[in-house]
Design an enzyme around this catalytic site. Structure first.
Site, PDB file in Angstrom:
ATOM      1  N   THR B  54       0.866  -1.173   0.000  1.00 56.22           N
ATOM      2  CA  THR B  54       0.000   0.000   0.000  1.00 56.22           C
ATOM      3  C   THR B  54       0.905   1.226   0.000  1.00 56.22           C
ATOM      4  O   THR B  54       1.909   1.262   0.731  1.00 56.22           O
ATOM      5  CB  THR B  54      -1.022  -0.007   1.155  1.00 56.22           C
ATOM      6  N   GLU B  55       0.591   2.206  -0.858  1.00 61.81           N
ATOM      7  CA  GLU B  55       1.553   3.284  -1.133  1.00 61.81           C
ATOM      8  C   GLU B  55       1.806   4.202   0.064  1.00 61.81           C
ATOM      9  O   GLU B  55       2.729   4.994   0.034  1.00 61.81           O
ATOM     10  CB  GLU B  55       1.134   4.087  -2.373  1.00 61.81           C
ATOM     11  N   ASN B  56       0.986   4.092   1.108  1.00 57.80           N
ATOM     12  CA  ASN B  56       1.260   4.913   2.286  1.00 57.80           C
ATOM     13  C   ASN B  56       2.262   4.247   3.234  1.00 57.80           C
ATOM     14  O   ASN B  56       2.421   4.700   4.365  1.00 57.80           O
ATOM     15  CB  ASN B  56      -0.042   5.265   3.005  1.00 57.80           C
TER      16      ASN B  56
END
Lengths: 236, 223
Positions: B54-56
């Site tokens: 997940t890009e966070n």
């Protein structure tokens, strides 16, 4: 002796001046330094350019800073989210400027700024509206657009633990933009849950080395943005 | 009853997600977009290990937390609470988008407003001047991830085709989509054009053609 600790969020942010560029960490509420932002609302300086992934929710934290009329321009990737109404209202009324940047380009612009790289080429946004008017160049048959590094006068960041040198570790996905923002700001100001003795943080585990941090303030029990929003809180 | 008024529903969203999951090789690093793509996580076949990014800032996204155990500092890109699997890693946005933009993620599954027959994707803006523009990581994902799969209903709620000759909404990326999984069919974007590889049970090639605003090639592999 080096001791980057200051005694309060107010003391930590009091040198932020009118017209400053301020990076603010956080992905939604995770990693948002809400006590530092509230101190900046109390401080009252305006005409700020804020670089942050989102624009806050409800009327607390970053949304409170925007609602208070202190922000001239937002540089972000996702300015609307659940419970975000302050920015959309002001934007539709033409009262706040927006520079929309793809999230990875935003991160890389900050990383580049921190590393002394003035500009770089990326494939992100090629062929879209967000590449219009930007210089482009082809490498090995693929087109790339030129993007500029970002630097800021200040960064406001939330971390989990620090020592007096400013070495930092973060908590889970609350790190997000914090580590790169610390590198790209003239003055990085960090709120942490806990300050530990020098030597207690394993050097192998330091995420942000102290050289990138100017001030550390302890906020042992930070407010939770979503809880404040759910309770209908308005800051100040 | 005429052909055109017959109710064609095809696969459920869960069945669509299972079709996507079946096409993800064991050992892949995968990023799932917000919405229907999230269902893919629950459909990974037993014995297959895929790692979700997940890009966070998390590699090794686990299932939703049990009630009462949500941690607001452990969320996904849709800002929903998640868990981390054993062997997970946390990292900052610089490293996260190095994974994405540097071509280290194998597959990304995204939702779509429109996909063109050449694989152009529009999924971030309707171009409505009154809307607040927000792009997030979509343009980075389509530019950097090796394979882009789209999972979407075949038409809009109003019944308008989402698979079109040319996108009319602002683009997320040009020529980026490899496969499209809809409730009616699985389509592949090829140099020759859009090839229908699978049809949902009870759905005919003609019905898919009728609900698609681009030419289709019949290349079914499940006949």
């Amino acid at each position: 002796m080096i001791d980057k600790q200051v005694s309060s969020p107010h003391e930590a942010i009091t040198s932020i001046h009118d017209g400053a560029t301020v990076m603010i960490g956080g992905f939604g509420e995770a990693g948002s330094p809400i006590e530092l932002i509230h101190a900046l609302v109390d401080h009252g300086v305006g005409n700020l350019t804020v670089i942050s992934n989102n624009t806050g929710s409800g009327r607390v934290g970053l949304a409170a800073l925007i609602a208070n009329g202190q922000v001239r321009k937002m540089i972000c990737s996702y300015p609307r989210s659940a419970n975000s109404m302050v920015f959309p209202e002001l934007f539709r009324a033409g009262k706040i400027e927006l520079e929309l940047v793809p999230q990875g380009t935003l991160a890389e612009r900050i990383r580049a700024g921190g590393a002394g790289i003035p500009a770089f080429y990326t494939a992100t946004s090629v062929g879209t509206q967000l590449a219009e008017g930007k210089e482009s160049r082809t490498f090995d048959g693929r087109e790339y657009v030129l993007e500029h590094g970002l630097r800021a006068d200040f960064a406001l960041v939330k971390a989990e633990k620090a020592d007096r040198y400013g070495n930092l570790i973060y908590n889970k996905t609350a790190g997000n933009f914090g580590p790169i923002m610390c590198t790209a700001a003239e003055t990085a100001i960090v709120q942490v849950r806990e300050v530990v003795e020098v030597g207690e943080i394993d050097p192998e585990c330091v995420v942000t080395p102290g050289i990138f941090v100017s001030r550390v303030v302890t906020v042992a029990s930070p407010e939770q943005e979503s809880a404040l929003v759910a309770a209908g809180s308005v800051y100040p | 009853m005429s052909m055109t008024s017959r109710q064609v529903t095809g696969w459920t969203r869960e069945e669509m997600a299972a079709l996507v999951a079946a096409d993800i090789p064991d050992g892949s690093y995968v990023n799932l977009g917000i919405g229907i793509p999230e269902l893919v996580a629950q459909c990974v076949p037993a014995g297959v290990e895929i790692i979700l990014q997940t890009e966070n800032g998390l590699l090794g996204v686990g299932p939703e937390p049990a009630e009462g155990t949500a941690d607001l500092e452990l969320i996904n890109a849709g800002k929903k609470p998640v868990t981390a699997i054993p062997g997970a890693a946390y990292f900052h946005h610089g490293d996260s988008f190095t994974m994405i933009r540097g071509g280290h993620i194998d597959i990304c599954v995204l939702g779509a407003m429109q996909v063109s027959r050449r694989g152009d994707l529009a999924n971030w803006s309707t171009g409505d001047p009154d809307a607040i523009p927000a792009v997030g990581g979509a343009m980075d994902l389509v530019a950097g991830v090796r394979k882009i799969f789209v999972i979407t209903e075949h038409t809009t709620r109003k019944g308008e085709p989402k698979i079109v000759d040319e996108c009319t909404y602002p683009l997320t990326g040009k020529r980026v989509v490899e496969r499209i999984y809809t409730n009616l069919a699985v389509l592949e974007v090829t140099e020759e054009g859009l090839v229908v590889r699978k049809l949902a049970p009870g759905v005919t090639f003609g019905e898919v053609e009728e609900k698609t605003a681009a030419p289709l090639i019949d290349g079914q592999c499940n006949r």
